[in-house]
Scaffold this motif. Structure first.
Motif, PDB file in Angstrom:
ATOM      1  N   HIS A   1      36.979  44.256  38.559  1.00 21.89           N
ATOM      2  CA  HIS A   1      37.279  45.444  39.282  1.00 21.89           C
ATOM      3  C   HIS A   1      37.124  45.117  40.792  1.00 21.89           C
ATOM      4  O   HIS A   1      36.825  44.437  41.213  1.00 21.89           O
ATOM      5  CB  HIS A   1      36.234  46.357  38.771  1.00 21.89           C
ATOM      6  CG  HIS A   1      34.967  46.137  38.758  1.00 21.89           C
ATOM      7  ND1 HIS A   1      34.202  46.184  39.989  1.00 21.89           N
ATOM      8  CD2 HIS A   1      33.865  46.008  37.962  1.00 21.89           C
ATOM      9  CE1 HIS A   1      33.079  45.841  39.768  1.00 21.89           C
ATOM     10  NE2 HIS A   1      32.912  45.797  38.578  1.00 21.89           N
TER      11      HIS A   1
ATOM     12  N   ASN B   1      33.714  43.829  42.103  1.00 27.48           N
ATOM     13  CA  ASN B   1      33.762  42.360  42.074  1.00 27.48           C
ATOM     14  C   ASN B   1      34.629  41.769  43.346  1.00 27.48           C
ATOM     15  O   ASN B   1      34.072  41.066  44.127  1.00 27.48           O
ATOM     16  CB  ASN B   1      34.296  41.788  40.850  1.00 27.48           C
ATOM     17  CG  ASN B   1      33.718  42.394  39.594  1.00 27.48           C
ATOM     18  OD1 ASN B   1      34.198  42.675  38.856  1.00 27.48           O
ATOM     19  ND2 ASN B   1      32.118  42.297  39.573  1.00 27.48           N
TER      20      ASN B   1
ATOM     21  N   ARG C   1      35.164  43.024  46.048  1.00 28.65           N
ATOM     22  CA  ARG C   1      34.410  43.291  47.402  1.00 28.65           C
ATOM     23  C   ARG C   1      33.762  42.118  47.797  1.00 28.65           C
ATOM     24  O   ARG C   1      33.660  41.407  48.942  1.00 28.65           O
ATOM     25  CB  ARG C   1      33.822  44.723  47.590  1.00 28.65           C
ATOM     26  CG  ARG C   1      33.140  44.930  48.845  1.00 28.65           C
ATOM     27  CD  ARG C   1      32.254  45.906  49.172  1.00 28.65           C
ATOM     28  NE  ARG C   1      31.785  45.953  50.347  1.00 28.65           N
ATOM     29  CZ  ARG C   1      30.774  46.672  50.812  1.00 28.65           C
ATOM     30  NH1 ARG C   1      29.957  47.505  50.097  1.00 28.65           N
ATOM     31  NH2 ARG C   1      30.286  46.569  51.899  1.00 28.65           N
ATOM     32  N   THR C   2      32.973  41.917  46.697  1.00 27.37           N
ATOM     33  CA  THR C   2      31.950  40.798  47.079  1.00 27.37           C
ATOM     34  C   THR C   2      32.751  39.423  47.399  1.00 27.37           C
ATOM     35  O   THR C   2      32.200  38.779  48.288  1.00 27.37           O
ATOM     36  CB  THR C   2      31.184  40.514  45.763  1.00 27.37           C
ATOM     37  OG1 THR C   2      30.100  41.536  45.778  1.00 27.37           O
ATOM     38  CG2 THR C   2      30.227  39.193  45.760  1.00 27.37           C
ATOM     39  N   PHE C   3      33.814  39.163  46.805  1.00 30.12           N
ATOM     40  CA  PHE C   3      34.429  38.094  46.882  1.00 30.12           C
ATOM     41  C   PHE C   3      35.122  37.934  48.359  1.00 30.12           C
ATOM     42  O   PHE C   3      35.524  36.675  48.844  1.00 30.12           O
ATOM     43  CB  PHE C   3      35.373  37.688  45.674  1.00 30.12           C
ATOM     44  CG  PHE C   3      34.849  37.304  44.486  1.00 30.12           C
ATOM     45  CD1 PHE C   3      33.535  36.393  44.436  1.00 30.12           C
ATOM     46  CD2 PHE C   3      34.773  38.005  43.317  1.00 30.12           C
ATOM     47  CE1 PHE C   3      32.884  36.391  43.530  1.00 30.12           C
ATOM     48  CE2 PHE C   3      33.896  37.821  42.121  1.00 30.12           C
ATOM     49  CZ  PHE C   3      33.072  37.100  42.142  1.00 30.12           C
TER      50      PHE C   3
ATOM     51  N   MET D   1      27.127  46.598  47.266  1.00 32.31           N
ATOM     52  CA  MET D   1      27.831  47.311  46.351  1.00 32.31           C
ATOM     53  C   MET D   1      29.048  48.249  46.748  1.00 32.31           C
ATOM     54  O   MET D   1      28.701  48.941  47.806  1.00 32.31           O
ATOM     55  CB  MET D   1      27.035  48.084  45.268  1.00 32.31           C
ATOM     56  CG  MET D   1      25.979  47.109  44.701  1.00 32.31           C
ATOM     57  SD  MET D   1      26.590  45.960  43.470  1.00 32.31           S
ATOM     58  CE  MET D   1      26.191  44.472  44.313  1.00 32.31           C
TER      59      MET D   1
ATOM     60  N   LYS E   1      27.415  52.533  41.453  1.00 33.69           N
ATOM     61  CA  LYS E   1      27.951  51.406  41.440  1.00 33.69           C
ATOM     62  C   LYS E   1      29.133  51.189  40.600  1.00 33.69           C
ATOM     63  O   LYS E   1      29.017  51.544  39.487  1.00 33.69           O
ATOM     64  CB  LYS E   1      26.717  50.276  40.915  1.00 33.69           C
ATOM     65  CG  LYS E   1      27.220  48.778  41.030  1.00 33.69           C
ATOM     66  CD  LYS E   1      26.059  48.140  40.178  1.00 33.69           C
ATOM     67  CE  LYS E   1      26.632  46.712  40.205  1.00 33.69           C
ATOM     68  NZ  LYS E   1      25.976  45.877  39.033  1.00 33.69           N
ATOM     69  N   MET E   2      30.163  50.375  41.114  1.00 30.20           N
ATOM     70  CA  MET E   2      31.200  50.135  40.353  1.00 30.20           C
ATOM     71  C   MET E   2      30.871  49.055  39.226  1.00 30.20           C
ATOM     72  O   MET E   2      30.366  48.057  39.643  1.00 30.20           O
ATOM     73  CB  MET E   2      32.504  49.463  40.950  1.00 30.20           C
ATOM     74  CG  MET E   2      33.360  50.643  41.544  1.00 30.20           C
ATOM     75  SD  MET E   2      35.112  49.892  41.824  1.00 30.20           S
ATOM     76  CE  MET E   2      35.609  51.223  43.228  1.00 30.20           C
TER      77      MET E   2
HETATM   78  P1  AMP Z   1      30.239  39.635  37.371  1.00 29.21           P
HETATM   79  O1  AMP Z   1      31.537  39.248  36.945  1.00 29.21           O
HETATM   80  O2  AMP Z   1      29.677  40.909  36.653  1.00 29.21           O
HETATM   81  O3  AMP Z   1      29.085  38.384  37.152  1.00 29.21           O
HETATM   82  O4  AMP Z   1      30.112  39.835  39.010  1.00 29.21           O
HETATM   83  C1  AMP Z   1      30.931  39.066  39.924  1.00 29.21           C
HETATM   84  C2  AMP Z   1      30.203  39.292  41.141  1.00 29.21           C
HETATM   85  O5  AMP Z   1      30.742  40.632  41.523  1.00 29.21           O
HETATM   86  C3  AMP Z   1      28.778  39.284  41.469  1.00 29.21           C
HETATM   87  O6  AMP Z   1      28.338  38.680  42.761  1.00 29.21           O
HETATM   88  C4  AMP Z   1      28.324  40.687  41.429  1.00 29.21           C
HETATM   89  O7  AMP Z   1      27.193  40.919  42.252  1.00 29.21           O
HETATM   90  C5  AMP Z   1      29.411  41.418  42.270  1.00 29.21           C
HETATM   91  N1  AMP Z   1      29.575  42.779  41.780  1.00 29.21           N
HETATM   92  C6  AMP Z   1      29.397  43.407  40.617  1.00 29.21           C
HETATM   93  N2  AMP Z   1      29.772  44.768  40.812  1.00 29.21           N
HETATM   94  C7  AMP Z   1      29.715  45.017  42.247  1.00 29.21           C
HETATM   95  C8  AMP Z   1      29.971  46.218  42.802  1.00 29.21           C
HETATM   96  N3  AMP Z   1      30.119  47.437  42.267  1.00 29.21           N
HETATM   97  N4  AMP Z   1      30.217  46.165  44.221  1.00 29.21           N
HETATM   98  C9  AMP Z   1      30.167  44.679  44.949  1.00 29.21           C
HETATM   99  N5  AMP Z   1      29.908  43.651  43.958  1.00 29.21           N
HETATM  100  C10 AMP Z   1      29.669  43.762  42.811  1.00 29.21           C
END
Ligand code: AMP
Ligand code: ZN
Length: 492
Positions: free
Chosen positions: A44, A47, A49-51, A280, A287-288
């Motif tokens: 989504h 995710n 955003r973090t990448f 986030m 939180k998404m």
């Molecule tokens: P996951 O696939 O759940 O292991 O998450 C992949 C990456 O996305 C991890 O670094 C999480 O911390 C990050 N992440 C998950 N939800 C959010 C969010 N709402 N905003 C920003 N990053 C997120």
């Protein structure tokens, strides 16, 4: 002099809670590990955003002239539904629900993830290892942890021994959690767990007979615990001690805390110098998240197919919206917010077009060097993209004044200005010109409406062969037709 020698980069280190001068272990080289996605569902926007946050760091480090080895893993085993040790594996659960192989689940969502990140103009990492491809390395680390006295086996599972570890190490150092408080807040339900202590976490879990994802090990058939993969893969590709480790804020505890404990227990070394955590993305103030359904998919933004959106937004506008906030601030998504970002984005790109056609003047009315320094200062201050963007808008004002004949630059200043602004917009922020995606979406919508009308006519005439043919052929192209009470819609 390389750029990194001219610039002092500060990184906010979650471990110390301070901005620290970045000094790599090996001069000129940076090792960076970022926890990748768990590929059991569509990524989504949160995710992404973090990448994007770590792509910005990767791009800026490269821009400074560092040789960066960026490792970002794919979690395709071991991540349990409740993020703790119990319950079902997220991938195995999806495989059961979709009646396909777990590796088909992982493959499907990995391809989707790559496709979305490419559209968002994220650079691929240098190495993208998978957890299932590193079982041997994970078993070796477990063996080392047991041999060093920090792990124990019970009934085919192996657990990390927190009590033993904290006799001579600090558990909770990253998250600032107090082990005694955590212990008093957690109860071990008698007989329900093999763990000696409720805070102990799984390094290896015994596979029950029905569990499909299983590998042989010295403790019998099983699968690795979630935290272990990142220790195994970061150590393998970056060494026991490397520069930067990143991930979303929600991974600080327990995931990253456990990674530190595992590395120290297995290798007797502090693994990471700088821990970076991205904040986030929220939707409706929450939180998404994949599991709660409170999320929006990047694809929905690119097509405009979501009720909360007034229109489609190009991937580059989405990226710009994300980079307008600092990576350590919470960012709330809304149609109004991204629509405002789009207006700013358009102003920026219009001014770049103008810049290409400006003629040099006899003297300069803008201090290019001072402005360039401000751009570097922003990025050197813990990758502060919103301040960088504010500086870019100062340049936009100047370009507009230049166009009106109220400002000017000498030939060498004009060249330097063009180079710098483009380096920051394209190389560092990773933005790109909109490629007419909106028009494509509009055309697709119109074509789809024609097909939906034809199919409805066929159904009204009871020509089900034709209506099914239309639906099935679209399905082969990845377009799904949905009949609802409000009419027929489609999704990609
Ligand atoms: P996951 O696939 O759940 O292991 O998450 C992949 C990456 O996305 C991890 O670094 C999480 O911390 C990050 N992440 C998950 N939800 C959010 C969010 N709402 N905003 C920003 N990053 C997120
Ligand atoms: Zn990880």
């Amino acid at each position: 002099m390389t750029r990194y020698q001219d610039n002092t980069l500060y990184i906010y280190n979650s471990l110390s809670g301070k901005k620290e001068v970045f000094t790599p272990i090996n001069p000129g080289k940076v090792g960076m590990y970022v926890c990748g996605p768990t590929v059991y569902n569509y990524v989504h926007l949160g995710n992404c955003r973090t990448f994007i946050s770590f792509d910005l760091a990767f791009r800026y480090l490269k821009h400074l002239g560092y040789q960066v080895r960026y490792v970002r893993n794919i979690t395709d085993v071991g991540h349990m539904v409740d993020d703790a040790d119990e319950g079902e594996d997220k991938i195995a659960k999806k495989a059961r629900l979709e009646q396909i192989e777990p590796m088909e689940v992982a493959q499907k969502y990995t391809i989707y993830f790559h496709n979305i990140l490419k559209q968002l103009n994220n650079l691929p990492p240098s190495i993208e290892p998978t957890a299932t491809g590193h079982i041997i390395e994970q078993i070796k680390i477990i063996q080392d942890i047991i041999d060093n006295g920090y792990g124990y086996e019970v009934n085919g599972s192996v657990y990390f021994d927190i009590e033993s570890f904290r006799k001579n190490h600090d558990y909770g150092i990253l998250s600032g959690r107090n082990v005694d408080d955590m212990m008093s807040n957690t109860r071990n339900l008698d007989g329900q767990s093999d763990k000696k202590n409720p805070l102990d976490f799984a390094l290896w879990k015994k596979a029950e007979p029905q569990h499909i994802m299983r590998w042989p090990s010295p403790w019998g058939d099983g699968f690795p615990g979630w935290h272990l993969e990142c220790t195994a893969m970061s150590t393998k590709y970056l060494g026991k001690h490397f520069d930067i480790h990143g991930g979303g804020m929600d991974l600080k505890f327990p995931h990253h805390e456990c990674e530190i404990a595992q590395s120290e227990a297995a290798c007797n070394e502090v693994p990471v110098n700088y821990w970076m955590h991205a904040n986030m993305l929220t939707l409706n103030g929450k939180k998404m998240s994949k599991s709660t359904g409170n999320n929006i998919l990047p694809e929905e933004l690119f097509s405009g197919n979501n009720d909360i959106l007034s229109k489609a937004y190009s991937p580059s506008v989405v990226r710009f919206f994300i980079l307008q906030a600092h990576y350590r601030s919470i960012l709330d998504f809304s149609d109004e917010a991204i629509s405002a970002a789009e207006k700013g984005y358009e102003r920026l790109f219009e001014s770049l077009d103008i810049l290409d056609n400006l003629e040099a003047t006899a003297s300069s009315t803008f201090d290019i060097q001072a402005w360039t320094n401000k751009c570097y200062d922003a990025m050197n201050d813990d990758f502060n993209s919103p301040i960088l963007i504010a500086n870019l808008f100062e340049a936009v004002k100047f370009i507009n004044a230049y166009k009106e004949g109220k400002a000017g630059l000498t030939p060498s200043d004009l060249d330097a200005f063009k180079q710098t602004i483009k380096a920051f917009v394209f190389d560092v922020l990773g933005l790109s010109e909109v490629t007419g995606c909106e028009n494509d979406n509009e055309t697709l919508d119109n074509v789809m409406q024609i097909l939906i009308n034809l199919r409805n006519e066929a159904r009204a005439n009871k020509d089900f062969q034709l209506s099914d043919q239309i639906r099935n052929q679209l399905a082969k192209l990845g377009i799904e037709i949905k009949d609802g009470k409000d009419g027929t819609t489609y999704s990609l």
